[in-house]
Design a protein around this motif. Structure first.
Motif, PDB file in Angstrom:
ATOM      1  N   VAL A   1      27.643 -25.723 -27.787  1.00 28.85           N
ATOM      2  CA  VAL A   1      26.389 -26.458 -27.955  1.00 28.85           C
ATOM      3  C   VAL A   1      25.280 -25.474 -28.316  1.00 28.85           C
ATOM      4  O   VAL A   1      24.956 -24.583 -27.519  1.00 28.85           O
ATOM      5  CB  VAL A   1      26.008 -27.210 -26.663  1.00 28.85           C
ATOM      6  N   PRO A   2      24.690 -25.601 -29.514  1.00 27.47           N
ATOM      7  CA  PRO A   2      23.573 -24.721 -29.890  1.00 27.47           C
ATOM      8  C   PRO A   2      22.380 -24.927 -28.956  1.00 27.47           C
ATOM      9  O   PRO A   2      22.023 -26.055 -28.612  1.00 27.47           O
ATOM     10  CB  PRO A   2      23.226 -25.173 -31.318  1.00 27.47           C
ATOM     11  N   MET A   3      21.786 -23.802 -28.541  1.00 27.35           N
ATOM     12  CA  MET A   3      20.663 -23.821 -27.605  1.00 27.35           C
ATOM     13  C   MET A   3      19.669 -22.732 -27.990  1.00 27.35           C
ATOM     14  O   MET A   3      20.025 -21.762 -28.649  1.00 27.35           O
ATOM     15  CB  MET A   3      21.157 -23.611 -26.172  1.00 27.35           C
ATOM     16  N   ARG A   4      18.437 -22.895 -27.539  1.00 28.81           N
ATOM     17  CA  ARG A   4      17.397 -21.886 -27.730  1.00 28.81           C
ATOM     18  C   ARG A   4      16.416 -22.021 -26.561  1.00 28.81           C
ATOM     19  O   ARG A   4      15.829 -23.083 -26.374  1.00 28.81           O
ATOM     20  CB  ARG A   4      16.668 -22.111 -29.049  1.00 28.81           C
ATOM     21  N   LEU A   5      16.260 -20.961 -25.779  1.00 32.67           N
ATOM     22  CA  LEU A   5      15.268 -20.975 -24.711  1.00 32.67           C
ATOM     23  C   LEU A   5      13.892 -21.038 -25.352  1.00 32.67           C
ATOM     24  O   LEU A   5      13.588 -20.284 -26.286  1.00 32.67           O
ATOM     25  CB  LEU A   5      15.390 -19.712 -23.854  1.00 32.67           C
ATOM     26  N   ALA A   6      13.062 -21.936 -24.852  1.00 29.95           N
ATOM     27  CA  ALA A   6      11.733 -22.097 -25.447  1.00 29.95           C
ATOM     28  C   ALA A   6      10.801 -22.806 -24.481  1.00 29.95           C
ATOM     29  O   ALA A   6      11.191 -23.739 -23.792  1.00 29.95           O
ATOM     30  CB  ALA A   6      11.829 -22.892 -26.751  1.00 29.95           C
ATOM     31  N   GLY A   7       9.549 -22.344 -24.468  1.00 28.76           N
ATOM     32  CA  GLY A   7       8.515 -23.005 -23.692  1.00 28.76           C
ATOM     33  C   GLY A   7       8.800 -23.013 -22.210  1.00 28.76           C
ATOM     34  O   GLY A   7       9.663 -22.298 -21.702  1.00 28.76           O
ATOM     35  N   GLY A   8       8.035 -23.807 -21.513  1.00 28.00           N
ATOM     36  CA  GLY A   8       8.210 -23.895 -20.075  1.00 28.00           C
ATOM     37  C   GLY A   8       7.436 -25.059 -19.504  1.00 28.00           C
ATOM     38  O   GLY A   8       6.742 -25.775 -20.224  1.00 28.00           O
ATOM     39  N   GLY A   9       7.561 -25.222 -18.228  1.00 26.14           N
ATOM     40  CA  GLY A   9       6.871 -26.294 -17.535  1.00 26.14           C
ATOM     41  C   GLY A   9       6.972 -26.076 -16.041  1.00 26.14           C
ATOM     42  O   GLY A   9       7.393 -25.013 -15.578  1.00 26.14           O
ATOM     43  N   HIS A  10       6.603 -27.092 -15.285  1.00 27.10           N
ATOM     44  CA  HIS A  10       6.661 -26.983 -13.839  1.00 27.10           C
ATOM     45  C   HIS A  10       6.934 -28.347 -13.238  1.00 27.10           C
ATOM     46  O   HIS A  10       6.611 -29.379 -13.818  1.00 27.10           O
ATOM     47  CB  HIS A  10       5.369 -26.382 -13.269  1.00 27.10           C
TER      48      HIS A  10
ATOM     49  N   ARG B   1       6.133 -28.679   0.017  1.00 18.86           N
ATOM     50  CA  ARG B   1       5.708 -28.655  -1.377  1.00 18.86           C
ATOM     51  C   ARG B   1       4.422 -27.847  -1.514  1.00 18.86           C
ATOM     52  O   ARG B   1       3.469 -28.039  -0.793  1.00 18.86           O
ATOM     53  CB  ARG B   1       5.476 -30.072  -1.860  1.00 18.86           C
ATOM     54  N   GLY B   2       4.424 -26.985  -2.519  1.00 21.54           N
ATOM     55  CA  GLY B   2       3.211 -26.247  -2.844  1.00 21.54           C
ATOM     56  C   GLY B   2       2.707 -25.339  -1.753  1.00 21.54           C
ATOM     57  O   GLY B   2       1.522 -25.032  -1.694  1.00 21.54           O
ATOM     58  N   ALA B   3       3.586 -24.867  -0.875  1.00 19.88           N
ATOM     59  CA  ALA B   3       3.162 -24.064   0.262  1.00 19.88           C
ATOM     60  C   ALA B   3       2.473 -22.777  -0.175  1.00 19.88           C
ATOM     61  O   ALA B   3       1.658 -22.240   0.557  1.00 19.88           O
ATOM     62  CB  ALA B   3       4.351 -23.750   1.158  1.00 19.88           C
ATOM     63  N   SER B   4       2.803 -22.265  -1.371  1.00 15.74           N
ATOM     64  CA  SER B   4       2.202 -21.017  -1.825  1.00 15.74           C
ATOM     65  C   SER B   4       0.737 -21.201  -2.197  1.00 15.74           C
ATOM     66  O   SER B   4      -0.017 -20.237  -2.217  1.00 15.74           O
ATOM     67  CB  SER B   4       2.957 -20.476  -3.041  1.00 15.74           C
ATOM     68  N   GLY B   5       0.328 -22.416  -2.505  1.00 13.28           N
ATOM     69  CA  GLY B   5      -1.045 -22.658  -2.928  1.00 13.28           C
ATOM     70  C   GLY B   5      -1.319 -22.204  -4.350  1.00 13.28           C
ATOM     71  O   GLY B   5      -2.468 -22.176  -4.789  1.00 13.28           O
ATOM     72  N   VAL B   6      -0.286 -21.815  -5.103  1.00 15.90           N
ATOM     73  CA  VAL B   6      -0.459 -21.328  -6.464  1.00 15.90           C
ATOM     74  C   VAL B   6      -0.352 -22.493  -7.444  1.00 15.90           C
ATOM     75  O   VAL B   6       0.595 -23.277  -7.371  1.00 15.90           O
ATOM     76  CB  VAL B   6       0.603 -20.247  -6.804  1.00 15.90           C
ATOM     77  N   ASP B   7      -1.309 -22.601  -8.342  1.00 10.41           N
ATOM     78  CA  ASP B   7      -1.276 -23.603  -9.400  1.00 10.41           C
ATOM     79  C   ASP B   7      -0.330 -23.092 -10.493  1.00 10.41           C
ATOM     80  O   ASP B   7      -0.578 -22.030 -11.084  1.00 10.41           O
ATOM     81  CB  ASP B   7      -2.689 -23.803  -9.952  1.00 10.41           C
ATOM     82  N   LEU B   8       0.749 -23.802 -10.749  1.00  7.75           N
ATOM     83  CA  LEU B   8       1.755 -23.343 -11.711  1.00  7.75           C
ATOM     84  C   LEU B   8       1.386 -23.638 -13.162  1.00  7.75           C
ATOM     85  O   LEU B   8       2.033 -23.124 -14.076  1.00  7.75           O
ATOM     86  CB  LEU B   8       3.109 -23.968 -11.374  1.00  7.75           C
ATOM     87  N   ARG B   9       0.362 -24.431 -13.387  1.00  5.22           N
ATOM     88  CA  ARG B   9      -0.001 -24.785 -14.771  1.00  5.22           C
ATOM     89  C   ARG B   9      -0.314 -23.582 -15.650  1.00  5.22           C
ATOM     90  O   ARG B   9       0.162 -23.523 -16.787  1.00  5.22           O
ATOM     91  CB  ARG B   9      -1.164 -25.777 -14.774  1.00  5.22           C
ATOM     92  N   PRO B  10      -1.086 -22.585 -15.178  1.00  4.97           N
ATOM     93  CA  PRO B  10      -1.357 -21.435 -16.064  1.00  4.97           C
ATOM     94  C   PRO B  10      -0.094 -20.675 -16.466  1.00  4.97           C
ATOM     95  O   PRO B  10      -0.011 -20.152 -17.578  1.00  4.97           O
ATOM     96  CB  PRO B  10      -2.289 -20.550 -15.230  1.00  4.97           C
ATOM     97  N   TYR B  11       0.887 -20.629 -15.576  1.00  2.98           N
ATOM     98  CA  TYR B  11       2.144 -19.941 -15.894  1.00  2.98           C
ATOM     99  C   TYR B  11       2.918 -20.718 -16.961  1.00  2.98           C
ATOM    100  O   TYR B  11       3.443 -20.139 -17.915  1.00  2.98           O
ATOM    101  CB  TYR B  11       3.004 -19.783 -14.636  1.00  2.98           C
ATOM    102  N   ALA B  12       2.981 -22.033 -16.793  1.00  2.35           N
ATOM    103  CA  ALA B  12       3.664 -22.875 -17.787  1.00  2.35           C
ATOM    104  C   ALA B  12       2.946 -22.796 -19.124  1.00  2.35           C
ATOM    105  O   ALA B  12       3.591 -22.709 -20.183  1.00  2.35           O
ATOM    106  CB  ALA B  12       3.736 -24.316 -17.285  1.00  2.35           C
TER     107      ALA B  12
END
Length: 197
Positions: free
Chosen positions: A74-83, A141-152
């Protein structure tokens, strides 16, 4: 033993993504996340949980059939991200529609193999291929208090080289044993099958 079915990216694809993830680790708050190790990066197709030896033997036969019935690599390509909310940061895939459908069918076949072997999969929404990069630390959930949106968002432009998933793996998830904070499970392939006839 805790088992799951997966496909693994090749070292070249892992290296490309690891370089992109290194930049993410420089962002503010990154030290509050539990980052997964590149050697453990994979795409889970089906999670089976604890499986005894007799059931594992049956599951192994059924997964071998599922791999044989696949259309081939199956052809694949790692790309982008999310949370996933404030719990997990992930890298995604970029694929042609027919390749996405082939991967979805392979995931469905591995889930059906587990069900036929007597392993009822955990309830989950439709298959969403992703490779987990980091999780929130602590409990709940979210115990770290870090907003993951900037990383995504920072991972959004990433696009790795194309590769083909040519085999299906049955993987043993070995839990941490040392009680060292942040220690992660190890993933050991126990069976592998080429995809296609």
């Amino acid at each position: 033993m805790r088992l799951f079915a997966a496909v693994w990216p090749p070292p070249e694809a892992v290296g490309e993504l690891a370089r992109a993830v290194a930049a993410l680790k420089e962002l503010p708050g990154a030290e509050a996340l539990r980052w997964t190790q590149p050697e453990s990066w994979h795409f889970t197709l089906s999670f089976y949980g604890e499986v005894d030896e007799r059931t594992r033997a049956d599951l192994t036969v059924r997964l071998g059939r599922a791999a044989h019935r696949a259309r081939g690599p199956v052809p694949m390509r790692l790309a982008g991200g999310g949370h996933f909310g404030d719990r997990a940061l992930w890298a995604g895939l970029r694929q042609e529609r027919s390749d996405r459908e082939a991967l979805r069918k392979l995931a469905a076949a591995t889930t059906a193999a587990g069900r036929r072997a007597g392993l009822a999969p955990a309830e989950h929404p439709s298959f969403h291929p992703h490779l987990t990069l980091a999780r929130a630390r602590g409990r709940g959930r979210g115990a770290s208090g870090v907003d993951l949106r900037p990383y995504a968002d920072a991972l959004g432009p990433f696009q790795g080289s194309g590769w083909s998933a040519g085999e299906l793996l049955l993987v043993h998830s070995v839990p941490p044993r040392s009680a060292v904070p942040g220690e992660q499970p190890r993933y050991e392939p126990v069976e592998r099958w080429p995809l296609g006839p």
